[in-house]
Write an enzyme that holds these catalytic residues in place. Structure first.
Site, PDB file in Angstrom:
ATOM      1  N   ARG A   1      37.470  36.644  37.113  1.00 20.67           N
ATOM      2  CA  ARG A   1      37.103  38.112  37.145  1.00 20.67           C
ATOM      3  C   ARG A   1      36.112  38.610  35.964  1.00 20.67           C
ATOM      4  NH1 ARG A   1      41.828  41.666  39.276  1.00 20.67           N
ATOM      5  NH2 ARG A   1      42.286  41.901  36.942  1.00 20.67           N
TER       6      ARG A   1
ATOM      7  N   LYS B   1      35.774  45.043  36.913  1.00 23.86           N
ATOM      8  CA  LYS B   1      36.568  45.859  36.389  1.00 23.86           C
ATOM      9  C   LYS B   1      36.166  46.502  34.949  1.00 23.86           C
ATOM     10  CE  LYS B   1      41.582  45.431  35.453  1.00 23.86           C
ATOM     11  NZ  LYS B   1      42.149  46.190  36.652  1.00 23.86           N
TER      12      LYS B   1
ATOM     13  N   GLU C   1      41.256  51.722  47.973  1.00 25.87           N
ATOM     14  CA  GLU C   1      42.615  51.378  46.979  1.00 25.87           C
ATOM     15  C   GLU C   1      43.036  52.715  46.318  1.00 25.87           C
ATOM     16  OE1 GLU C   1      42.021  48.798  43.787  1.00 25.87           O
ATOM     17  OE2 GLU C   1      39.604  49.338  43.842  1.00 25.87           O
TER      18      GLU C   1
END
Ligand SMILES: *Cc1c(COP(=O)(O)O)cnc(C)c1O
Length: 341
Positions: free
Chosen positions: A82, A185, A221
């Site tokens: 990620r 992220k 989310e």
């Protein structure tokens, strides 16, 4: 062995001093050897691109002291992949995934006595960071980058078992645009959500739920965790969207649900479907699962359960993931990555 001068039972979620963090610097096209750094401070050029243009990304991983005494990292390979994806999206040189995992192992081993004892519900939290540290004032990627992993011991988030919370949808603010950075992220996503988060908190809601930025009709989310729901017939449902961060916890819970024989659906979730769900939760590394008992949007209040009831599916998912992390049940998928100390 764990330090004896720390009150492990009282540990919360905050910074505390440890032995060291680990660092590598990218310059002239390559990463330097890892080095341990004792000071919890860093020095960088005032023109560093992370300070001016937000070339910054991070990860969150936990290491556990298991029942057998061994120390493991939970799925660090997934965080490595990620961060690689986030680095490419923000035009930073990725740390090669195998070296990322190696750095995690090294920094945990170097801070072994800060991994909480088995049975306290604690863990060592790892916060890998990748930042542009080269000076760059014309807008362009920097020429120097720093990769670091900060570590800190953290306690069980819920000392007395899972605690359901209330959530709110604030239609005046969005977290991530449809083709923006929601799926990587970066710290900027948190900066983008802080204002709404503080408002939600002041008004009595510990978490905010975001709908899709374009139409405000689909669930995306929470500000720092994924959304999952269990339908009345026991299906695990989670939103499929390009602007949702691919959570390692959600990925793991989906696999656990499938292992338990529950149907799993990753698909668009209309806001109007929420009232039909039997159980709703937020999920992420820090807390694993946070049950949500009520969701408010303007005048509309959707009650999912009573405030003191944790749904049986959520309880089962939580217990199963924790049991894998602490080595109490078989790790069928090889998620635990051993650290030799
Ligand atoms: C980190 C993060 C999550 C949770 O991901 P995990 O890998 O499960 O910890 C969810 N949503 C956002 C926006 C995040 O930044």
């Amino acid at each position: 062995m764990p330090r004896t001068d720390i009150d492990w039972a009282q540990l919360g979620f905050g910074f505390s001093d440890v032995n060291c963090h680990i660092r590598s610097v990218w310059k002239d096209g390559k990463w330097s050897e890892f080095e341990f750094v004792k000071e919890p401070t860093i020095t960088m050029h005032i023109g560093a691109s992370c300070l001016h243009y937000g070339q910054e990304c991070f990860e969150g991983i936990k290491a556990f002291r298991q029942k057998s005494g061994r120390i493991v990292l939970f799925r660090p390979d997934q965080n490595a992949l990620r961060m690689e994806k986030t680095a490419i999206r923000t035009v930073m040189p990725p740390m090669p995934p195998e070296r990322f995992v190696e750095a995690c192992r090294l920094v945990v081993a170097a801070n072994e006595e800060f991994v909480p004892p088995y049975g306290t519900g604690g863990s060592l939290y790892l916060r890998p960071l990748l930042i542009g540290t080269g000076p760059q004032i014309g807008v362009a990627p920097a020429k120097e980058y720093t990769f670091m992993i900060m570590v800190m011991p953290v306690g069980a988030y819920y000392k007395g078992g899972l605690m359901p919370v209330r959530a709110v949808i604030l239609d005046d603010w969005d977290r991530a645009a449809p083709h923006g950075m929601g799926d990587v992220k970066v710290g900027g996503n948190y900066a983008a959500s802080l204002f709404a988060h503080e408002k939600a908190k002041r008004d009595g809601w510990p978490v905010e739920l975001y709908l899709d930025a374009k139409t405000h009709t689909y669930v995306e989310e929470f500000s720092t965790s994924n959304f999952l729901a269990i339908t009345r017939d026991g299906t695990y449902v989670t939103p499929d969207s390009h602007s949702v961060l691919p959570s390692v916890t959600n990925m793991s819970l989906k696999t656990v649900a499938a292992d338990l024989g529950w149907p799993v659906e990753c698909r668009p979730v209309p806001y109007t479907e929420i009232r039909q769900f039997a159980e709703v939760a937020a999920c992420g590394t820090a807390v694993v699962v946070t049950p949500v008992w009520e969701i408010t949007r303007g005048e509309e209040v959707i009650r999912i359960s009573s405030p003191d009831v944790v749904g049986e599916h959520l309880q089962r998912l939580y217990e199963t993931v924790q049991a894998i992390q602490y080595g109490e049940i078989e790790d069928r998928h090889g998620w635990c990555c051993e650290v030799s100390v």
